[in-house]
Design a protein around this motif. Structure first.
Motif, PDB file in Angstrom:
ATOM      1  N   LEU A  11       0.903  -1.072   0.027  1.00 48.84           N
ATOM      2  CA  LEU A  11       0.072   0.008  -0.136  1.00 48.84           C
ATOM      3  C   LEU A  11       0.833   1.409   0.069  1.00 48.84           C
ATOM      4  O   LEU A  11       0.349   2.262  -0.032  1.00 48.84           O
ATOM      5  N   GLY A  12       2.150   1.136   0.120  1.00 47.16           N
ATOM      6  CA  GLY A  12       2.866   2.150   0.012  1.00 47.16           C
ATOM      7  C   GLY A  12       2.825   3.057   1.138  1.00 47.16           C
ATOM      8  O   GLY A  12       3.254   4.342   1.382  1.00 47.16           O
ATOM      9  N   ILE A  13       2.669   2.410   2.344  1.00 47.07           N
ATOM     10  CA  ILE A  13       2.417   3.168   3.666  1.00 47.07           C
ATOM     11  C   ILE A  13       3.808   3.390   4.231  1.00 47.07           C
ATOM     12  O   ILE A  13       4.778   2.566   4.121  1.00 47.07           O
ATOM     13  N   ASN A  14       4.353   4.580   4.676  1.00 41.78           N
ATOM     14  CA  ASN A  14       5.585   4.697   5.370  1.00 41.78           C
ATOM     15  C   ASN A  14       5.234   5.317   6.593  1.00 41.78           C
ATOM     16  O   ASN A  14       4.638   5.686   7.213  1.00 41.78           O
ATOM     17  N   HIS A  15       6.516   4.737   7.707  1.00 42.92           N
ATOM     18  CA  HIS A  15       6.183   4.727   8.905  1.00 42.92           C
ATOM     19  C   HIS A  15       6.464   6.345   9.455  1.00 42.92           C
ATOM     20  O   HIS A  15       6.148   6.583  10.410  1.00 42.92           O
ATOM     21  N   ARG A  16       6.931   7.085   8.514  1.00 45.54           N
ATOM     22  CA  ARG A  16       7.245   8.475   8.968  1.00 45.54           C
ATOM     23  C   ARG A  16       5.930   9.140   8.683  1.00 45.54           C
ATOM     24  O   ARG A  16       5.831  10.273   9.287  1.00 45.54           O
ATOM     25  N   ASP A  17       4.844   8.649   8.221  1.00 47.06           N
ATOM     26  CA  ASP A  17       3.643   9.304   8.131  1.00 47.06           C
ATOM     27  C   ASP A  17       2.823   9.347   9.302  1.00 47.06           C
ATOM     28  O   ASP A  17       1.697   9.791   9.565  1.00 47.06           O
ATOM     29  N   PHE A  18       3.240   8.520  10.492  1.00 45.18           N
ATOM     30  CA  PHE A  18       2.592   8.374  11.521  1.00 45.18           C
ATOM     31  C   PHE A  18       3.368   8.741  12.890  1.00 45.18           C
ATOM     32  O   PHE A  18       4.625   8.695  12.879  1.00 45.18           O
ATOM     33  N   THR A  19       2.547   9.376  13.794  1.00 44.70           N
ATOM     34  CA  THR A  19       3.579   9.755  14.990  1.00 44.70           C
ATOM     35  C   THR A  19       3.661   8.459  16.036  1.00 44.70           C
ATOM     36  O   THR A  19       2.921   7.639  15.617  1.00 44.70           O
ATOM     37  N   GLU A  20       4.466   8.637  16.940  1.00 43.46           N
ATOM     38  CA  GLU A  20       4.947   7.850  17.842  1.00 43.46           C
ATOM     39  C   GLU A  20       3.980   7.860  19.117  1.00 43.46           C
ATOM     40  O   GLU A  20       4.166   7.216  20.150  1.00 43.46           O
ATOM     41  N   ASN A  21       3.124   8.796  19.206  1.00 43.76           N
ATOM     42  CA  ASN A  21       2.247   8.891  20.250  1.00 43.76           C
ATOM     43  C   ASN A  21       0.874   8.148  19.958  1.00 43.76           C
ATOM     44  O   ASN A  21       0.040   8.225  19.331  1.00 43.76           O
ATOM     45  N   CYS A  22       0.857   6.875  20.677  1.00 43.86           N
ATOM     46  CA  CYS A  22       0.011   5.964  20.317  1.00 43.86           C
ATOM     47  C   CYS A  22      -1.098   6.238  21.333  1.00 43.86           C
ATOM     48  O   CYS A  22      -0.809   6.452  22.622  1.00 43.86           O
ATOM     49  N   HIS A  23      -2.292   5.912  20.724  1.00 46.37           N
ATOM     50  CA  HIS A  23      -3.507   6.248  21.731  1.00 46.37           C
ATOM     51  C   HIS A  23      -3.880   5.175  22.552  1.00 46.37           C
ATOM     52  O   HIS A  23      -4.976   5.358  23.394  1.00 46.37           O
ATOM     53  N   PHE A  24      -3.368   3.821  22.362  1.00 44.94           N
ATOM     54  CA  PHE A  24      -3.553   2.703  23.303  1.00 44.94           C
ATOM     55  C   PHE A  24      -2.587   2.984  24.696  1.00 44.94           C
ATOM     56  O   PHE A  24      -1.560   3.151  24.559  1.00 44.94           O
ATOM     57  N   SER A  25      -3.468   2.617  25.810  1.00 49.13           N
ATOM     58  CA  SER A  25      -2.714   2.819  26.889  1.00 49.13           C
ATOM     59  C   SER A  25      -1.732   1.681  27.549  1.00 49.13           C
ATOM     60  O   SER A  25      -0.912   1.888  28.151  1.00 49.13           O
ATOM     61  N   ASP A  26      -1.765   0.710  26.724  1.00 50.18           N
ATOM     62  CA  ASP A  26      -0.883  -0.562  26.953  1.00 50.18           C
ATOM     63  C   ASP A  26       0.486  -0.536  26.020  1.00 50.18           C
ATOM     64  O   ASP A  26       1.305  -1.278  26.026  1.00 50.18           O
ATOM     65  N   ILE A  27       0.494   0.585  25.327  1.00 49.00           N
ATOM     66  CA  ILE A  27       1.639   0.630  24.207  1.00 49.00           C
ATOM     67  C   ILE A  27       2.314   2.065  24.707  1.00 49.00           C
ATOM     68  O   ILE A  27       1.700   3.282  24.200  1.00 49.00           O
ATOM     69  N   PRO A  28       3.327   2.096  25.341  1.00 44.38           N
ATOM     70  CA  PRO A  28       4.128   3.268  25.810  1.00 44.38           C
ATOM     71  C   PRO A  28       4.647   4.088  24.298  1.00 44.38           C
ATOM     72  O   PRO A  28       4.894   3.301  23.372  1.00 44.38           O
ATOM     73  N   ARG A  29       5.143   5.365  24.537  1.00 44.14           N
ATOM     74  CA  ARG A  29       5.675   6.005  23.463  1.00 44.14           C
ATOM     75  C   ARG A  29       6.960   5.428  23.202  1.00 44.14           C
ATOM     76  O   ARG A  29       7.847   4.999  24.236  1.00 44.14           O
ATOM     77  N   PHE A  30       7.282   5.436  21.781  1.00 42.51           N
ATOM     78  CA  PHE A  30       8.530   4.966  21.195  1.00 42.51           C
ATOM     79  C   PHE A  30       8.658   3.356  21.501  1.00 42.51           C
ATOM     80  O   PHE A  30       9.656   2.755  21.428  1.00 42.51           O
ATOM     81  N   HIS A  31       7.382   2.734  21.979  1.00 38.87           N
ATOM     82  CA  HIS A  31       7.471   1.337  21.665  1.00 38.87           C
ATOM     83  C   HIS A  31       7.467   0.871  20.351  1.00 38.87           C
ATOM     84  O   HIS A  31       7.041   1.482  19.412  1.00 38.87           O
ATOM     85  N   PHE A  32       8.110  -0.479  19.941  1.00 36.85           N
ATOM     86  CA  PHE A  32       8.124  -0.839  18.553  1.00 36.85           C
ATOM     87  C   PHE A  32       6.607  -1.113  18.061  1.00 36.85           C
ATOM     88  O   PHE A  32       6.645  -0.959  16.631  1.00 36.85           O
ATOM     89  N   LEU A  33       5.595  -1.144  18.786  1.00 35.32           N
ATOM     90  CA  LEU A  33       4.277  -1.395  18.155  1.00 35.32           C
ATOM     91  C   LEU A  33       3.582  -0.193  18.094  1.00 35.32           C
ATOM     92  O   LEU A  33       2.543  -0.096  17.618  1.00 35.32           O
TER      93      LEU A  33
END
Length: 91
Positions: A11-33
């Protein structure tokens, strides 16, 4: 991670298009997921346990993988409809 890798490849998705601020409480910031879950969530591929938790350590059923695969195919169809193919433009 498997679905995110497929999405980045096809799909041509680039990881740089998304922030590392995850809105899920069990995934901390800068986590690989954090970026893969944000990307899949934004494409409508819902693998999360509920609206606040992703469930990183939960097992995934075959039915859930099937539904995620269908959602990935639908995201691909939407993306292809939005893409402009310059070679198909009339001269």
């Amino acid at each position: 991670m498997l679905l995110f890798n497929i999405a980045t490849e096809y799909l041509g998705i680039n990881h740089r298009d998304f922030t590392e601020n995850c809105h899920f409480s069990d995934i901390p910031r800068f986590h690989f997921l954090s970026i893969p879950t944000q990307a899949l969530y934004s494409m409508g591929i819902n693998l999360e346990k509920n609206s606040k938790e992703f469930g990183c350590n939960d097992s995934v059923t075959v039915e859930e993988l099937y539904c995620a695969g269908i959602a990935l195919c639908e995201a691909n169809e939407i993306r292809l409809k939005q893409k402009v193919f310059c070679n198909l433009q009339p001269n």
